[in-house]
Write an enzyme that holds these catalytic residues in place. Structure first.
Site, PDB file in Angstrom:
ATOM      1  N   ARG A 149     -11.177   6.808  -1.123  1.00 27.76           N
ATOM      2  CA  ARG A 149     -10.357   7.944  -0.657  1.00 27.76           C
ATOM      3  C   ARG A 149      -9.710   8.576  -1.891  1.00 27.76           C
ATOM      4  NH1 ARG A 149      -5.188   9.217   0.761  1.00 27.76           N
ATOM      5  NH2 ARG A 149      -4.928  10.462   2.639  1.00 27.76           N
ATOM      6  N   LYS A 170      -2.208   7.147  -7.274  1.00 29.83           N
ATOM      7  CA  LYS A 170      -1.064   6.361  -6.795  1.00 29.83           C
ATOM      8  C   LYS A 170      -0.109   6.053  -7.939  1.00 29.83           C
ATOM      9  CE  LYS A 170      -2.099   5.814  -2.323  1.00 29.83           C
ATOM     10  NZ  LYS A 170      -2.852   4.953  -1.397  1.00 29.83           N
TER      11      LYS A 170
HETATM   12  N1  HH2 Z   1      -3.032   6.551   1.217  1.00 31.55           N
HETATM   13  C1  HH2 Z   1      -2.335   7.618   1.632  1.00 31.55           C
HETATM   14  C2  HH2 Z   1      -2.545   8.156   2.898  1.00 31.55           C
HETATM   15  N2  HH2 Z   1      -3.471   7.650   3.734  1.00 31.55           N
HETATM   16  N3  HH2 Z   1      -5.153   6.055   4.176  1.00 31.55           N
HETATM   17  C3  HH2 Z   1      -5.852   4.973   3.799  1.00 31.55           C
HETATM   18  N4  HH2 Z   1      -6.786   4.444   4.620  1.00 31.55           N
HETATM   19  N5  HH2 Z   1      -5.669   4.390   2.564  1.00 31.55           N
HETATM   20  C4  HH2 Z   1      -4.752   4.860   1.678  1.00 31.55           C
HETATM   21  O1  HH2 Z   1      -4.596   4.262   0.596  1.00 31.55           O
HETATM   22  C5  HH2 Z   1      -3.977   6.006   2.055  1.00 31.55           C
HETATM   23  C6  HH2 Z   1      -4.205   6.581   3.334  1.00 31.55           C
HETATM   24  C7  HH2 Z   1      -1.322   8.223   0.727  1.00 31.55           C
HETATM   25  O2  HH2 Z   1      -1.895   9.210  -0.056  1.00 31.55           O
HETATM   26  P1  HH2 Z   1      -1.855  10.786   0.263  1.00 31.55           P
HETATM   27  O3  HH2 Z   1      -2.561  11.106   1.534  1.00 31.55           O
HETATM   28  O4  HH2 Z   1      -2.368  11.498  -0.919  1.00 31.55           O
HETATM   29  O5  HH2 Z   1      -0.330  11.115   0.389  1.00 31.55           O
HETATM   30  P2  HH2 Z   1       0.633  11.291   1.646  1.00 31.55           P
HETATM   31  O6  HH2 Z   1       0.610  10.053   2.465  1.00 31.55           O
HETATM   32  O7  HH2 Z   1       1.958  11.541   0.984  1.00 31.55           O
HETATM   33  O8  HH2 Z   1       0.142  12.463   2.450  1.00 31.55           O
END
Ligand code: HH2
Length: 269
Positions: A251, A215
């Site tokens: 995660r 993040k």
């Molecule tokens: N962070 C992201 C997406 N989904 N779900 C939960 N439960 N907690 C989180 O902190 C969380 C999440 C964002 O990260 P990422 O999937 O890598 O990126 P993007 O949303 O751009 O696909």
């Protein structure tokens, strides 16, 4: 079975974004075969489950239609069915329903059942687990000016309310986990205060899932005010700090390294 029996502390959840635009791995797993290979590798590296998502929620992102989300994730879920434990990262009832049919065990809803009025019913009528996450605002604008009187107590009371709502909708408490939503409508300082006070979320009595991996707050605390991601080293430190404060599910994008770091943290604990 309760979620804590199925995914004991610490359990690592690998991230597979079947998207062109996710903040740290956008495009890497956009082709179904790449996503499938990543998911299999993550399980080999010790992931307890893999979180498959077809919509980016990074700051500034636009939403996609249910049809597009299904087009992205269904081929991946079909291929992994019965082989890899799956979480579906979606706020859409239609996507969750199809994913559960294809064997998804957990629905990871970053809107905490505020996005789609039909999602609670889909989860309630299945045996899926549910993650309720805190977010202030919505992805397109959430980093504009997040404000809290007291971030940890506000996030805790939000999660408690959303848990009560989910239970009232027929989802058993033992199937629910809670996530403070690092980076979702929070400044760097607010994210770190929330991490320091994670115990207040753990005190709600449900397993806590944390998404700190890569993040941008981690990159920014290292001195780059424009950082859009954080490095692995900082992600590992944050995960161990969260573990120390009681987090259960992690995660992460880099599974092997997190499994190793958390195994050491757990051995000390
Ligand atoms: N962070 C992201 C997406 N989904 N779900 C939960 N439960 N907690 C989180 O902190 C969380 C999440 C964002 O990260 P990422 O999937 O890598 O990126 P993007 O949303 O751009 O696909």
């Amino acid at each position: 079975m309760s979620i804590e029996e199925r995914f004991p502390r610490p359990s690592v959840m690998g991230v597979v974004n079947v998207t062109p635009d996710s903040f740290s791995d956008g495009g890497v797993n956009f082709a179904a075969q790449d996503a499938v290979a990543s998911a299999r590798r993550m399980v080999d590296e010790g992931a307890a489950l893999v979180d498959v998502g077809g919509e980016s929620t990074r700051p500034g992102s636009e939403s996609v239609s249910a049809e597009e989300e299904l087009r992205r994730v269904v081929p991946v879920l079909e291929e992994l069915r019965g082989e890899v434990p799956i979480s579906i990262d979606t706020a859409k009832a239609e996507v969750a329903r199809r994913a559960i049919e294809l064997g998804a065990e957990l629905v990871n809803d970053v809107t905490a059942l505020r996005g789609d009025p039909d999602l609670a019913g889909v989860v309630a009528s299945s045996s899926a687990f549910l993650c309720l996450m805190h977010m202030q605002g919505e992805p397109r604008t959430m980093q504009d000016s997040p404000t809290y009187e007291d971030v940890a107590s506000e996030v805790a009371s939000f999660l408690e309310q959303r848990m009560r709502f989910a239970i009232a909708e027929g989802i058993p408490e033992e199937r629910i986990c809670l996530d403070p939503g690092f980076g979702f409508g929070k400044t760097v300082e607010q994210n770190f205060e929330l991490l320091a006070r994670l115990g207040e979320i753990v005190a709600l009595g449900r397993p806590v899932l944390v998404g700190l991996s890569r993040k941008r707050s981690l990159g920014r605390i290292l001195g780059d005010p424009e950082a859009m991601t954080g490095p692995l080293s900082a992600s590992l430190a944050a995960a161990v700090e969260a573990y120390e404060r009681g987090a259960t599910i992690f995660r992460v994008h880099d599974v092997r390294e997190h499994v190793e770091a958390l195994t050491v943290a757990a051995a000390v604990g």
